[in-house]
Design an enzyme around this catalytic site. Sequence first.
Site, PDB file in Angstrom:
ATOM      1  N   CYS A  24       0.880  -1.176   0.000  1.00 16.29           N
ATOM      2  CA  CYS A  24       0.000   0.000   0.000  1.00 16.29           C
ATOM      3  C   CYS A  24       0.909   1.214   0.000  1.00 16.29           C
ATOM      4  O   CYS A  24       1.643   1.452   0.958  1.00 16.29           O
ATOM      5  CB  CYS A  24      -0.911   0.009   1.227  1.00 16.29           C
ATOM      6  SG  CYS A  24      -2.004   1.439   1.312  1.00 16.29           S
TER       7      CYS A  24
ATOM      8  N   GLU B 259      -3.624   1.200  -6.383  1.00 15.63           N
ATOM      9  CA  GLU B 259      -2.635   0.177  -6.712  1.00 15.63           C
ATOM     10  C   GLU B 259      -2.400   0.214  -8.212  1.00 15.63           C
ATOM     11  O   GLU B 259      -3.272   0.638  -8.973  1.00 15.63           O
ATOM     12  CB  GLU B 259      -3.112  -1.198  -6.252  1.00 15.63           C
ATOM     13  CG  GLU B 259      -2.026  -2.243  -6.231  1.00 15.63           C
ATOM     14  CD  GLU B 259      -0.779  -1.805  -5.466  1.00 15.63           C
ATOM     15  OE1 GLU B 259       0.168  -1.326  -6.149  1.00 15.63           O
ATOM     16  OE2 GLU B 259      -0.758  -1.914  -4.230  1.00 15.63           O
TER      17      GLU B 259
END
Length: 239
Positions: free
Chosen positions: A2, A104
Amino acid sequence: MCGRYVIAYDPQTLVSGFSLTRIQPFDRRWNVAPQSAVPVVYQTKEGERVAETMRWGLVPHWAKDPAIGAKLNNARSEGMADKPSFRQAVRRRRCILPASGFYEWQPVAGPAGKPVKQPYYISPVGAPFFAMAGLFEAWRPAGQAGESDVAEWVLTCCVITTAANALMATIHDRMPVMLAPEHWADWLDRGNTDPATLPPLMQGLPDGAMQAWAVARTVGRSSAEGPGLIEPLAADGSA
């Protein structure tokens, strides 16, 4: 992994969502990068549930140089309880990093077959935020006196990651650990110092609780900001 996420909720959303007794003000952000100040929910030693801003990038209490935090914005759930950087926080300083969503990047074929990375925005369905599982630490330079002086301490945090679920697997092989609401209290409980009790709390959200769409590659610039970053790409590739 992340590496970027979104804080598009307001402080009152956290107060009501987590029954907080205290909260530190923060700004909405649509492109939060490591080393930023982010709102973190945790339980105090007195048992209060509060939210304070902390620097994203964990600095272990034993670190000689806070620069180590630049390498520790994430902690892999697998084996974290045994790693020197995380093991004390796993037992005594668990927290939640609320996120409206996160980004992402998926490798895809670009012009002339050259690989490029397409960003995706992943957000909760029917909820104002994800409760990303995290750890936090309090650090200060060695040799300082006056341990009661709170101003000397630097609060830092990290996001715990796990293997991707079915939705995320098409984009990336890792994702943040998402805590279900029924597990928030147990996760934040500082009275529980047994890491063996934590895996059942980190089973993630049910199928259908997450959604994802492609967004403009503008988000790759850490200086980019604003709600337009999470707008889905049109069929022609425009935002």
